[in-house]
Design an enzyme around this catalytic site. Structure first.
Site, mmCIF file in Angstrom:
data_model
loop_
_atom_site.group_PDB
_atom_site.id
_atom_site.type_symbol
_atom_site.label_atom_id
_atom_site.label_comp_id
_atom_site.label_asym_id
_atom_site.label_seq_id
_atom_site.Cartn_x
_atom_site.Cartn_y
_atom_site.Cartn_z
ATOM 1 N N SER A 179 0.670 -1.164 0.016
ATOM 2 C CA SER A 179 0.068 0.077 -0.069
ATOM 3 C C SER A 179 1.095 1.272 -0.169
ATOM 4 O O SER A 179 2.257 1.137 0.103
ATOM 5 C CB SER A 179 -0.852 0.003 1.152
ATOM 6 O OG SER A 179 -0.107 -0.055 2.472
ATOM 7 N N THR B 87 11.622 -7.319 -10.945
ATOM 8 C CA THR B 87 10.161 -7.342 -11.526
ATOM 9 C C THR B 87 9.250 -8.508 -10.853
ATOM 10 O O THR B 87 7.910 -8.494 -11.036
ATOM 11 C CB THR B 87 10.120 -7.450 -12.831
ATOM 12 O OG1 THR B 87 10.736 -8.990 -13.203
ATOM 13 C CG2 THR B 87 10.986 -6.565 -13.959
ATOM 14 N N THR C 269 5.790 -7.651 -9.077
ATOM 15 C CA THR C 269 4.942 -7.050 -10.243
ATOM 16 C C THR C 269 4.246 -8.192 -11.040
ATOM 17 O O THR C 269 2.797 -8.553 -10.972
ATOM 18 C CB THR C 269 5.609 -6.163 -11.304
ATOM 19 O OG1 THR C 269 5.982 -4.924 -10.458
ATOM 20 C CG2 THR C 269 4.583 -5.807 -12.286
ATOM 21 N N LYS D 264 10.579 -7.045 -20.579
ATOM 22 C CA LYS D 264 10.485 -8.170 -19.553
ATOM 23 C C LYS D 264 9.017 -8.128 -18.779
ATOM 24 O O LYS D 264 8.328 -9.104 -19.070
ATOM 25 C CB LYS D 264 11.620 -8.168 -18.655
ATOM 26 C CG LYS D 264 11.640 -9.455 -17.697
ATOM 27 C CD LYS D 264 12.922 -9.400 -16.882
ATOM 28 C CE LYS D 264 12.837 -10.384 -15.676
ATOM 29 N NZ LYS D 264 13.864 -10.205 -14.746
ATOM 30 N N CYS E 254 -11.664 26.194 11.825
ATOM 31 C CA CYS E 254 -12.572 25.222 12.674
ATOM 32 C C CYS E 254 -12.215 25.474 13.981
ATOM 33 O O CYS E 254 -12.216 26.505 14.837
ATOM 34 C CB CYS E 254 -12.684 23.974 12.036
ATOM 35 S SG CYS E 254 -14.469 23.337 12.197
ATOM 36 N N LEU E 255 -11.713 24.257 14.643
ATOM 37 C CA LEU E 255 -11.292 24.062 16.181
ATOM 38 C C LEU E 255 -10.230 25.458 16.193
ATOM 39 O O LEU E 255 -10.381 25.891 17.422
ATOM 40 C CB LEU E 255 -10.616 22.704 16.336
ATOM 41 C CG LEU E 255 -10.020 22.448 17.748
ATOM 42 C CD1 LEU E 255 -11.108 22.858 18.744
ATOM 43 C CD2 LEU E 255 -9.393 21.410 18.042
ATOM 44 N N GLY E 256 -9.399 25.632 15.246
ATOM 45 C CA GLY E 256 -8.423 26.728 15.451
ATOM 46 C C GLY E 256 -8.968 28.192 15.498
ATOM 47 O O GLY E 256 -8.805 28.846 16.398
ATOM 48 N N GLU F 142 -17.504 21.870 24.434
ATOM 49 C CA GLU F 142 -16.761 20.287 24.119
ATOM 50 C C GLU F 142 -15.740 19.875 25.156
ATOM 51 O O GLU F 142 -15.664 18.740 25.342
ATOM 52 C CB GLU F 142 -16.242 20.605 22.742
ATOM 53 C CG GLU F 142 -15.597 19.282 22.150
ATOM 54 C CD GLU F 142 -15.133 19.347 20.732
ATOM 55 O OE1 GLU F 142 -15.027 20.397 20.186
ATOM 56 O OE2 GLU F 142 -14.575 18.468 20.229
ATOM 57 N N ARG G 135 -19.639 20.497 15.153
ATOM 58 C CA ARG G 135 -20.935 20.733 15.832
ATOM 59 C C ARG G 135 -20.966 21.866 16.477
ATOM 60 O O ARG G 135 -21.967 22.617 16.978
ATOM 61 C CB ARG G 135 -21.016 19.460 16.958
ATOM 62 C CG ARG G 135 -21.069 18.158 16.675
ATOM 63 C CD ARG G 135 -21.392 17.114 17.674
ATOM 64 N NE ARG G 135 -21.837 16.009 16.825
ATOM 65 C CZ ARG G 135 -20.900 15.104 16.536
ATOM 66 N NH1 ARG G 135 -19.405 15.521 16.809
ATOM 67 N NH2 ARG G 135 -21.197 14.130 15.685
ATOM 68 N N HIS H 32 -13.778 24.840 6.522
ATOM 69 C CA HIS H 32 -12.497 24.370 6.187
ATOM 70 C C HIS H 32 -12.073 24.998 4.755
ATOM 71 O O HIS H 32 -12.543 24.281 3.847
ATOM 72 C CB HIS H 32 -12.438 22.906 6.429
ATOM 73 C CG HIS H 32 -12.687 22.246 7.537
ATOM 74 N ND1 HIS H 32 -11.258 21.985 8.269
ATOM 75 C CD2 HIS H 32 -13.660 21.899 8.522
ATOM 76 C CE1 HIS H 32 -11.677 21.338 9.565
ATOM 77 N NE2 HIS H 32 -13.196 21.357 9.545
ATOM 78 N N GLU I 197 -9.285 24.885 3.387
ATOM 79 C CA GLU I 197 -8.346 24.037 2.573
ATOM 80 C C GLU I 197 -8.643 23.064 1.570
ATOM 81 O O GLU I 197 -8.161 22.507 0.737
ATOM 82 C CB GLU I 197 -7.511 23.271 3.788
ATOM 83 C CG GLU I 197 -8.261 22.241 4.381
ATOM 84 C CD GLU I 197 -8.714 22.644 5.879
ATOM 85 O OE1 GLU I 197 -9.156 23.812 5.877
ATOM 86 O OE2 GLU I 197 -9.120 21.678 6.693
#
Ligand code: GLN
Length: 559
Positions: free
Chosen positions: A13, A189, A192, A224, A382-384, A406, A463, A508, A510
């Site tokens: 991964s 290889t 793969t 190959k 947001c939280l910032g 919160e 929230r 947000h 971003e």
């Protein structure tokens, strides 16, 4: 009917399948094709909204309020594909809907099975994303690694899909790893070959191989791989490590991947190019004139993926300001009273991202206080923003113990609190204020200067809200509310008046930044940080900070 590309991953991964998929989307858009991007995720969560950033990285929020996989962020940054609820399918959603149908009796007494019921449901979702729309190509990325138990139903559905739609309409691209073995001095290889073998066992012969590698793939090696994996030599494409992720489409194009795809899919296309992307994005990202340092004070700074869109948005702002943005990450839990001055003395701007829960809050508040008191540009998200409100309440308004409910339900000054409609909610999944909403921007504010517009749309995921009971107290003391929701009910943006640039939003930003269309707030934030640094104001701040540090040091060594 649009054509289809399925993208799978093999060997390991973290090969960058999301970026590869987004880059292929970009490549095809450059040919004048209309592309739609989709991610199929094998986990059983209905969406990643309830997953910890440690497990999953960032939760990417779409315009229509879906909480999705962070790869959808790559899709939006690289392509023009509309992205919404239908573009992220999970095993959880698929089973949920099949089980609901079973309970309703829709299956008329039949035994409900993975094949055909689950696979039919998956195929339906692959078709639904483009239904009624005019796309030329749908690209569906299948999460996970080939060979995982979880992804089998998705792969089987994709296999059937090709069978139903025809080979000339559906192709498979497989992303693999060709590792360099140092001791042997060779690229190998075999992994793969094995991974393609595993795909073939379940009836899928990939058409194109994208080979991640740290070295060049020689012609011989390509031949190959082609021979052993049963693909054309020109369909073995090298995906070498690059300096900037935005270079990937250029590399793929150089090797003619777009031609191969269009040929396999029997598609006509205009000869497009990526010249603007190269000039306006890649070259500017790689060879900037200036440099600026932004400190990100957050809880998940050790994780590469937890603030993905945010780091990208900073890079986009760098591109717009002809500047490299060096991102210094500060773990808010370790930003102590005794260290904050020293730590943040190195940065030209402070950014506090969103988050949940009590941990690390006090460090964030300390970082914000530093930025406010030292005239260092600040962007809160947001939280910032909520922390900026708490900081101002405690240290300027002298509201001792001010907090968000919160973190402390019994705070004497609940400056951030729940709306009544949120009080009743008990489920965690999908119950926040989510997705895009209108924000009205006031004139003569940093925000207006940045956006140049009275109405903007930004995406939410939270929230808690600013508690309107305290608006007046803040306004009387040099705080301003530069953005409000339509009709003025909710506080969406705040600023500190006598400061070079102190802005925070309940949303947000971003998520809406693109390399060729940087977000106005990030752009203005980085511009101000750079301006102060270049004008020497920052040096003056550093000098003062050093003085303070010395005093702290003297005091502590004396004590
Ligand atoms: N925890 C805060 C809330 O729920 C902020 C959320 C966020 O930063 N996304 O309101």
């Amino acid at each position: 009917m649009p054509k289809h590309i399925f993208i799978t991953g093999g060997v390991v991964s973290s090969l960058g399948k999301g970026i590869a998929s987004a880059s292929i989307g970009k490549l095809l858009e450059a040919k004048g094709l209309k592309v739609c991007m989709q991610k199929l995720d094998p986990y059983i969560n209905v969406d990643p909204g309830t997953m910890s950033p440690y497990q999953h990285g960032e939760v990417y929020v779409t315009e229509d309020g879906a909480e999705t996989d962070l790869d959808l962020g790559h899709y939006e940054r690289f392509t023009n594909s509309p992205i919404g609820k239908l573009n992220n399918v999970t095993t959880g959603q698929v089973y949920y809907s099949v089980i609901m149908k079973e309970r309703r009796g829709d299956y008329l007494g039949g035994t409900v099975q993975v094949v055909p019921h689950i696979t039919d449901e998956i195929k339906e979702r692959i078709r639904a994303v483009s239904r009624g729309k005019r796309y030329d190509i749908v690209i569906s990325e299948i999460g996970g690694t080939v060979g995982d138990i979880e992804s089998l139903p998705f792969l089987e559905a994709a296999r059937q899909f090709r069978q139903e739609e025809g080979r000339e309409n559906v192709i498979f691209i497989h992303l693999t790893l060709v590792p360099f073995i140092r001791a042997a001095g060779e690229l190998k290889t075999k992994p793969t070959q094995h991974s393609v073998g595993t795909l073939r066992e379940i009836g899928i012969q990939p058409d194109i191989l994208l080979c991640r590698t740290e070295k060049r793939l020689s012609k011989d090696l390509r031949s190959k791989i082609a021979l052993f994996c049963n693909v054309d030599p020109e369909a073995v494409v090298e995906a070498r490590d690059v300096r900037s992720i935005y270079e990937v489409p250029l590399f793929l194009k150089e090797q003619g991947l777009d031609q191969v795809i269009c040929r396999y899919l029997h598609m006509e296309y205009k000869a497009g190019n990526l010249n603007d992307w190269k000039k306006e994005v890649v070259d500017r990202a790689l060879f900037p004139k200036y440099q600026v340092t932004i400190g990100v004070v957050g809880k998940y700074v050790e994780l590469q993926d937890a603030y993905k869109s945010l780091y990208e948005a900073l890079r986009h702002a760098g591109i717009a300001n002809d500047s490299r943005v060096v991102i210094k990450r500060f773990n808010s839990e370790r930003l102590l009273k005794s260290t904050v001055e020293r730590d943040l003395a190195k940065v030209d701007g402070v950014l506090v991202p969103g988050g949940f829960g009590n941990r690390g809050i006090e460090g964030k508040i300390r970082g914000i206080r530093y930025a406010r008191e030292h005239g260092v540009p600040f962007l809160g998200i947001c939280l910032g923003m909520q922390c900026a409100v708490i900081e101002y309440a405690r240290n300027v308004l002298d509201f001792k113990g001010a907090n968000s409910t919160e973190f402390n339900k019994k705070t004497p000054y609940p400056v951030i609190s729940l709306l009544e409609e949120q009080e009743e909610v008990t489920n965690l999944g999908g119950t926040m204020r989510l997705g895009s909403s209108l924000c009205e921007v006031k004139h003569d504010t940093f925000a207006y200067e940045a956006y140049g517009a009275e109405e903007i749309y930004e995406r939410h995921r939270h929230r808690y809200e600013f508690n309107n009971k305290y608006r007046e107290a803040f306004v009387k003391n040099g705080f301003r509310f530069s953005g409000l929701s339509q009709g003025g009910k909710l506080v969406e943006m705040i600023e500190v008046e006598n400061h070079p640039w102190f802005v925070a939003g309940q949303f947000h930003p971003e998520f809406k930044s693109k390399p060729d269309k940087p977000h106005p707030l990030f752009k203005a934030f980085v511009a101000k940080a750079l301006e102060l640094k270049r004008s020497g104001t920052k040096k003056e701040i550093d000098r003062r900070t050093e003085e303070v540090q010395e005093k702290v040091y003297e005091a502590s060594s004396a004590g």
